[in-house]
Every structure is written in C-alpha cells, then in structure tokens.
Design a protein around this motif. Structure first.
Motif, PDB file in Angstrom:
ATOM      1  N   GLY A   9       0.212 -32.864  91.940  1.00 60.76           N
ATOM      2  CA  GLY A   9       0.983 -32.026  92.871  1.00 60.76           C
ATOM      3  C   GLY A   9       2.453 -31.991  92.498  1.00 60.76           C
ATOM      4  N   ARG A  11       6.537 -30.124  93.264  1.00 64.04           N
ATOM      5  CA  ARG A  11       7.152 -28.801  93.180  1.00 64.04           C
ATOM      6  C   ARG A  11       8.116 -28.746  92.004  1.00 64.04           C
ATOM      7  NH1 ARG A  11       9.550 -30.239  98.746  1.00 64.04           N
ATOM      8  NH2 ARG A  11       9.581 -32.122  97.494  1.00 64.04           N
ATOM      9  N   ASP A  15      10.710 -31.598  92.568  1.00 67.25           N
ATOM     10  CA  ASP A  15      10.144 -32.892  92.178  1.00 67.25           C
ATOM     11  C   ASP A  15      10.359 -33.131  90.694  1.00 67.25           C
ATOM     12  OD1 ASP A  15       9.188 -33.733  94.751  1.00 67.25           O
ATOM     13  OD2 ASP A  15       7.716 -32.126  94.596  1.00 67.25           O
ATOM     14  N   GLU A  30       8.882 -16.770  97.877  1.00 68.80           N
ATOM     15  CA  GLU A  30       7.467 -16.805  98.253  1.00 68.80           C
ATOM     16  C   GLU A  30       6.968 -15.367  98.253  1.00 68.80           C
ATOM     17  OE1 GLU A  30       5.383 -18.537 101.957  1.00 68.80           O
ATOM     18  OE2 GLU A  30       6.499 -20.150 100.971  1.00 68.80           O
ATOM     19  N   GLU A  47      -6.982 -19.309  96.217  1.00 63.89           N
ATOM     20  CA  GLU A  47      -6.175 -20.521  96.031  1.00 63.89           C
ATOM     21  C   GLU A  47      -5.294 -20.399  94.771  1.00 63.89           C
ATOM     22  OE1 GLU A  47      -5.711 -23.163  97.827  1.00 63.89           O
ATOM     23  OE2 GLU A  47      -4.748 -24.464  96.333  1.00 63.89           O
ATOM     24  N   ARG A  51      -1.444 -20.077  95.676  1.00 64.08           N
ATOM     25  CA  ARG A  51      -0.718 -21.357  95.646  1.00 64.08           C
ATOM     26  C   ARG A  51      -0.464 -21.887  94.248  1.00 64.08           C
ATOM     27  NH1 ARG A  51      -0.672 -25.459  99.294  1.00 64.08           N
ATOM     28  NH2 ARG A  51      -1.920 -26.747  97.920  1.00 64.08           N
ATOM     29  N   GLU A  55       2.978 -22.453  92.302  1.00 59.10           N
ATOM     30  CA  GLU A  55       3.258 -23.886  92.418  1.00 59.10           C
ATOM     31  C   GLU A  55       3.714 -24.226  93.836  1.00 59.10           C
ATOM     32  OE1 GLU A  55       2.695 -25.940  89.869  1.00 59.10           O
ATOM     33  OE2 GLU A  55       3.017 -24.872  87.999  1.00 59.10           O
ATOM     34  N   ARG A  56       2.995 -23.657  94.820  1.00 56.55           N
ATOM     35  CA  ARG A  56       3.365 -23.894  96.212  1.00 56.55           C
ATOM     36  C   ARG A  56       2.751 -25.179  96.720  1.00 56.55           C
ATOM     37  NH1 ARG A  56       2.155 -18.904  99.945  1.00 56.55           N
ATOM     38  NH2 ARG A  56       2.841 -17.220  98.602  1.00 56.55           N
ATOM     39  N   TYR A  57       3.230 -26.297  96.258  1.00 59.48           N
ATOM     40  CA  TYR A  57       2.771 -27.577  96.773  1.00 59.48           C
ATOM     41  C   TYR A  57       3.784 -28.053  97.809  1.00 59.48           C
ATOM     42  CZ  TYR A  57      -0.175 -27.841  92.551  1.00 59.48           C
ATOM     43  OH  TYR A  57      -1.079 -27.609  91.556  1.00 59.48           O
ATOM     44  N   THR A  58       3.388 -29.017  98.604  1.00 56.94           N
ATOM     45  CA  THR A  58       4.362 -29.526  99.575  1.00 56.94           C
ATOM     46  C   THR A  58       5.156 -30.689  98.978  1.00 56.94           C
ATOM     47  OG1 THR A  58       2.493 -30.735 100.452  1.00 56.94           O
ATOM     48  CG2 THR A  58       3.259 -28.852 101.725  1.00 56.94           C
ATOM     49  N   GLY A  59       4.710 -31.219  97.898  1.00 59.15           N
ATOM     50  CA  GLY A  59       5.384 -32.366  97.283  1.00 59.15           C
ATOM     51  C   GLY A  59       4.337 -33.077  96.458  1.00 59.15           C
ATOM     52  N   LYS A  61       1.388 -35.495  95.585  1.00 63.30           N
ATOM     53  CA  LYS A  61       0.328 -36.121  96.370  1.00 63.30           C
ATOM     54  C   LYS A  61       0.530 -37.629  96.294  1.00 63.30           C
ATOM     55  CE  LYS A  61      -3.085 -32.730  94.826  1.00 63.30           C
ATOM     56  NZ  LYS A  61      -4.303 -32.537  94.030  1.00 63.30           N
TER      57      LYS A  61
END
Ligand code: SF4
Length: 409
Positions: A9, A11, A15, A30, A47, A51, A55-59, A61
């Motif tokens: 995961g 971003r 990140d 977006e 998906e 996403r 690269e629409r991750y929340t951070g 994993k």
C-alpha cells in the motif's frame, strides 16, 4: 513456477518522505474512473481503474494486514514459490516496519525482489547487508544522479550519501537496475555520463532511462500537468537519441521508456525481420486501429504489408496505453469505418467508446486489441531479442485475427 506479489500500500509522494520534484503523481487530482480492460461490460469503473491506477491508498497497510494478505495469496498458489516481489504505491524504503516485513518474507525462503524503491527511507548503509542476507536478489532503485547534492535537491533525499552507499553494496552482490527520470538540463549531459560511469563501476546490471513527461499528451492523465512549470522536455526522438548515446558509453544493459532498447532493437524489433512479418496472417477485412503517436508509424508499416484494408489512426497522446475517452472524443468520425480496435490497455470503457465513436449516427463496434504489440523499455530490460520478437509476433497475429474476425467485409 509460482510468484507472489506483496502489496504494502502507501501513497506516492506522501509515503515517500515527500514528493520527488518530478513525481508523476504530484498534483494528481481525484478523477472519475477511466474504464479499462478489467471493467465489467455494463459498469465503467473497477478496482483497477478507480483505485490502483490512481494509487488511491489511504496509507501503508500495517504489517498484520500485509501478512494476512500474503498468507491468503500463498494459499492460492500452486507449485514452488520462485519469486516474491514487494510493491506498493508508497516507497518500500519508507515502510515503517520494513525490517520486520523483510524478515517475514525471508522466512518463505524464495528469492526476494523489490519492484521499486527510491531508497529515500533508508538511513543506514547496513540495510544493504541485511537485505542481501535476507535473500534479496533483485531491486529496481531510482538513482536520478550519482551526485548526492542532486539527489538531495530533486528527490528530497535527506541522506543521499547513504542511499548511494546502499546502491553500491547491493550492486556488488545482487542484480540492481537503476532508474533515472531525465530532467533535461539537470541530470543529462555530463551528469548523466558521470552517473552511468558510477553505476558501471559499482556493478549495476542495467539502467532504465525514463523520459520526463510534463503534459497530458505526454501521458499525465490525472489532471496534473504540468508537474514542473517551465521544465524543458524532450521529444520522443530526442529521448531515443539520448538512450542510444548512453548505450554507446557503457556495457551495462540500457533501455529507455517510451523509447528505446538499443541492444534488442525494440520496440517493434519485428520491423527489421521481414521473414517474420511474412509469417503473419494477411488482412482481409476492414477496421481502423487507434493508437498513440509513438507506435503509429511502426504499426502502420507492419499492417500495410499484410493488406490495404486497415487504417492506423493516432490520437493526440504519445503512449497508446494511456489513451482515455477524451482522446477518442477528439477523433474525426467521418474517417472511421464501422469496426474500430483500441489498444488493449487503453483507459477506456468499451460501451462508452462505442457511444462516443457512434455519435454521428453511424453505429460502430469497438473492440479491445491485444494487451501488447511490443515491449517497452521497462518490460524489455529483462528479456532477450527472441522473447521480444515472440511477444510481437503473438501481438500482431492476434490483432490481425481480430480484424479478420470482426472487421467490415
Ligand atoms: S519516490 Fe517515486 S513515487 Fe515517491 S515521490 Fe519520488 S517519484 Fe514519486
């Protein structure tokens, strides 16, 4: 042969200890789902194109989640595990539990591969020795330049000397592929020559040169152009010349994206193989092939030898895989026959493409072509010429078969 991809995961930029100056994800907006080859026929957006591509991750994993996913994916595999690849939207070197992750994966006793890292998150050269002893066999490392100050300034690497020392230690023991996004006037010219010499000295296996893109036509599809105001860019041909000149000064494998691989003669190595072209089926139905401006001359040259029924039509996008519905909207419909083939990987939903390309009242069928007609520089880096030619023969054969099956009589 079973391969496992471990997605951590994260971003891009966020990140990665901050955005590199040239990061393609900088300023990314977006955007609505593009539509793609994985979407269901009646649903635009899946998906992948909603996403993953953006690269629409929340951070990152957390390690527990990565371990759980890994275990679940392992159970789906059959046969011996031959390779584990770590990938993600963020930079693996910035993963907070990086050493625990490597220890966990090392326990699976298969060769480890890091698909991409900038090394910005590594602050201790000893990490290189740890990685080697943990079974890392291959890594793609963004270098930008062997000059630490340039790395500090353009990649915002807080410890560039450490990153370079890590590359050096790794390259002395395992396969290191260096990636360099070329910013004309910054890391080309003498800087590039010095970087190539340094990489050769430390034992890097190959170098992938990447042309910097700063416009939508060059491939920025996340509403984020320009990435760097006023930055000069190279035409595709200027860039291919740079790749060839770079190859001339080193024995390392050198390839470029979007063009070219001087060792293999790709993309479209088949252009130099008239006997192989002879083996392709003849075209006996009519269709229009939509593609990008980079691939258009090669596709046209090959298809016109197999018949005179196809039109190869470029859109205003250099890379065919990055074609979106906006590119199709700009086409002159009066030029189009009733069967249209779009690139296999285009970010377009087929139902929407048919609607757009039939807007003049003439119903047109839109088909998705083969995923690959050739190998780009990133793909060809690990291939030999025969494998590239086999891939091209398979791609063109299936394109022609598609035209012959569904094209206009
Ligand atoms: S390391 Fe890669 S993904 Fe991260 S900011 Fe730099 S270019 Fe973007």
């Amino acid at each position: 042969m079973a391969q496992l991809t471990v997605d951590i995961g994260g971003r891009p930029g966020l990140d990665c200890r901050g955005f590199c100056t040239y990061c393609y994800f900088k300023h990314a907006q977006e955007v609505p789902p593009f539509g793609c080859r994985y979407c269901l026929p009646f649903t635009k957006g899946c998906e992948y194109c909603t996403r993953s591509v953006q690269e629409r991750y929340t951070g990152f994993k957390d390690l527990k989640e990565v371990a759980g996913d890994t275990l679940a994916n392992l159970q789906l595999l059959s046969g011996d595990l031959t390779r584990i690849t770590i990938s993600g939207g963020g930079d693996p070197s910035c993963y907070p539990e990086f050493t625990d992750l490597i220890e966990l994966l090392a326990s699976l006793e298969a060769p480890l591969h890091i698909g991409y890292t900038s090394g910005k998150g590594f602050d201790d050269p000893a990490i290189a020795d740890f990685l080697i002893s943990s079974g890392l066999t291959e890594i793609s490392f963004t270098v930008f330049a062997a000059d630490p100050e340039l790395r500090r300034r353009y990649m915002h690497d807080p410890t560039p000397e450490t990153s370079l020392e890590i590359i050096k230690r790794l390259a002395g023991a395992i396969d290191v592929y260096a990636a360099l996004v070329i910013l004309p006037g910054i890391n080309d010219g003498v800087v590039l020559t010095n970087t190539i010499r340094w990489l050769e000295d430390v034992g890097a296996k190959g170098v992938i040169l990447m042309r910097f893109a700063n416009t939508t036509v060059q491939g920025l599809i996340l509403n984020n152009a320009p990435i760097i105001e006023q930055q000069r860019t190279q035409t595709v041909e200027e860039f291919a010349d740079l790749v060839r000149q770079t190859k001339a000064i080193t024995t390392m494998r050198i390839s470029g994206t979007p063009l070219c691989d001087p060792d293999l003669g790709s993309p479209f190595a088949i252009l130099e193989e008239p006997e192989l072209q002879e083996l392709l089926p003849r075209i006996h139905r009519r269709a229009a092939i939509i593609t990008g401006t980079v691939a258009e001359p090669a596709i046209r040259a090959i298809l016109t030898k197999k018949g005179d029924n196809t039109e190869v039509i470029p859109v205003q996008k250099e890379i065919a895989d990055l074609i979106t519905i906006e590119d199709l909207k700009a086409l002159d419909l009066s030029l189009l026959p009733s069967t249209i083939v779009i690139p296999g990987r285009a970010f377009v939903h087929l139902a929407e493409a048919e609607e757009v390309l039939s807007a003049d009242g003439k119903m047109r069928t839109v088909l998705r072509g083969p995923e690959m007609l050739t190998a780009d520089g990133e793909t060809s880096m690990g291939m030999d010429r025969d494998s590239v030619l086999a891939l091209e023969m398979a791609g063109f054969s299936s394109l022609i078969n598609l035209i012959n099956q569904y094209g206009e009589e």
